[in-house]
Design a protein around this motif. Structure first.
Motif, PDB file in Angstrom:
ATOM      1  N   LEU A  24       0.834  -1.203   0.000  1.00 22.78           N
ATOM      2  CA  LEU A  24       0.000   0.000   0.000  1.00 22.78           C
ATOM      3  C   LEU A  24       0.872   1.258   0.000  1.00 22.78           C
ATOM      4  N   ILE A  25       0.540   2.218  -0.873  1.00 23.45           N
ATOM      5  CA  ILE A  25       1.292   3.470  -0.989  1.00 23.45           C
ATOM      6  C   ILE A  25       0.315   4.642  -0.958  1.00 23.45           C
ATOM      7  N   ASP A  26       0.624   5.639  -0.116  1.00 23.78           N
ATOM      8  CA  ASP A  26      -0.139   6.890  -0.122  1.00 23.78           C
ATOM      9  C   ASP A  26       0.350   7.752  -1.273  1.00 23.78           C
ATOM     10  N   LEU A  27      -0.584   8.334  -2.010  1.00 24.69           N
ATOM     11  CA  LEU A  27      -0.228   9.200  -3.126  1.00 24.69           C
ATOM     12  C   LEU A  27      -0.540  10.655  -2.785  1.00 24.69           C
ATOM     13  N   GLU A  28       0.105  11.555  -3.494  1.00 25.88           N
ATOM     14  CA  GLU A  28      -0.159  12.980  -3.301  1.00 25.88           C
ATOM     15  C   GLU A  28      -1.366  13.432  -4.113  1.00 25.88           C
ATOM     16  N   ASP A  29      -1.764  12.630  -5.104  1.00 27.37           N
ATOM     17  CA  ASP A  29      -2.902  12.993  -5.952  1.00 27.37           C
ATOM     18  C   ASP A  29      -4.176  13.109  -5.121  1.00 27.37           C
ATOM     19  N   ARG A  30      -4.929  14.165  -5.384  1.00 26.46           N
ATOM     20  CA  ARG A  30      -6.170  14.407  -4.667  1.00 26.46           C
ATOM     21  C   ARG A  30      -7.377  13.938  -5.481  1.00 26.46           C
ATOM     22  N   PHE A  31      -8.488  13.749  -4.792  1.00 29.67           N
ATOM     23  CA  PHE A  31      -9.741  13.447  -5.476  1.00 29.67           C
ATOM     24  C   PHE A  31     -10.857  14.176  -4.735  1.00 29.67           C
ATOM     25  N   MET A  32     -12.000  14.288  -5.365  1.00 30.41           N
ATOM     26  CA  MET A  32     -13.158  14.914  -4.741  1.00 30.41           C
ATOM     27  C   MET A  32     -14.283  13.894  -4.660  1.00 30.41           C
TER      28      MET A  32
END
Length: 315
Positions: free
Chosen positions: A211-219
């Motif tokens: 599992l990796i946290d990404l910097e990409d955002r979502f709404m």
């Protein structure tokens, strides 16, 4: 509910909600609007800072706090068992918060209620099993996913499916926008928008890795609400099996997700499953051994027989 209990409950409702109409309170407490008017008047006379806005409803003055609330033995037991459940099923962060909450609850309880609650609580137990090895892995991901949901950040992970895809692969890398977490039949499931499949998909935390946290955002879509979300039901294939009496209880208590009906017969059970693919039941049917017989579909009968023949050749 007597008047005293209702007055306290009205204040609690007003604390939870910014503004409530008399009609809303009347519906909640199954009483008349006129009774609510009298209750609000009684609260005001008792010093509770209730503000009424014509055409809007009632609210508490900002900064008003309810005095300490006393608990019955049953309410105290419910709260304490709740902290045990959270410590057992949630991630380390909320596990630690549940322990401190338990200490605070026990500290404010009067001695008679605390002793009685402790006595009753000892009659309940959350048992740790071998499955907790998997749960440890789930907990490791639970906190990271929970943070990603709150911060509206995408995540990436390797996912292992029980049944191979069309290309024969069981594993794939998924980048998803996490919408929510659901505890379903003892397993944590992530509800997320999958970029690979371009739709909402469900992922068991126990089948995740890397599992990796990404910097990409979502709404989060405005029309998505986890509390009312219902996944599309695409389980269109029915599988029926005959179960011998010697393992009838075992099959019944398996709580298999795909079971649709269970009918008692003199010769055992007639169990109907509804699945997307019969393969989803293959391991369960094989594990139940010769005490079950697949009645339909015929193709699944052949699939079970082929698997048993392969097993026999190994011996």
């Amino acid at each position: 509910m007597n008047k005293t209990d209702r007055l306290l409950a009205i204040v609690l409702e007003l604390q939870r909600n910014k503004v409530l109409r008399a009609e809303d309170l009347a519906a909640t407490f199954e009483t008349s609007v006129r009774t609510i008017y009298r209750d609000i008047q009684a609260l005001s006379e008792a010093g509770v800072s209730v503000i009424g806005a014509p055409g809007q409803g009632y609210s508490l003055m900002e900064g008003y706090f309810l005095p300490p609330v006393s608990f019955t033995v049953e309410e105290a037991v419910a709260l304490l068992i709740g902290t045990d459940f959270i410590e057992h099923w949630f991630d380390a962060y909320y596990g630690s918060k549940s322990r401190t909450s338990r200490g605070k609850i026990e500290a404010i309880l009067p001695e008679p209620i605390c002793s009685e609650a402790s006595r009753i609580r000892k009659s309940f137990r959350l048992i740790t099993t071998a499955k907790d090895v998997v749960r440890i892995q789930e907990k490791a991901f639970l906190e990271a996913i929970r943070r990603a949901i709150l911060e509206e950040r995408k995540i990436r992970f390797r996912y292992s499916k029980r049944i191979a895809e069309v290309d024969g692969n069981r594993q794939s890398v998924r980048t998803v926008a996490p919408y929510g977490l659901v505890l379903h039949q003892g397993s944590w499931v992530l509800i997320a928008w999958c970029e690979l499949r371009q739709e909402i998909r469900h992922f068991r935390l126990s089948r995740m890795s890397e599992l990796i946290d990404l910097e990409d955002r979502f709404m989060l879509p405005a029309d998505f609400h986890l509390d009312v979300y219902q996944p599309p039901d695409d389980r269109n294939i029915r599988v029926r099996i005959q179960v011998q009496p010697d393992i009838a209880d075992k099959v019944r208590e398996s709580n298999n997700f795909y079971i649709e009906t269970v009918e008692d017969h003199t010769e055992g059970l007639l169990v109907t499953f509804r699945v997307r693919e019969p393969e989803e039941l293959l391991h369960s049917v094989l594990a139940w051994g010769s005490s079950v017989v697949v009645l339909e579909p015929e193709s699944f009968r052949h699939r079970v027989r082929d698997e048993l023949e392969k097993t026999l050749k190994r011996y």
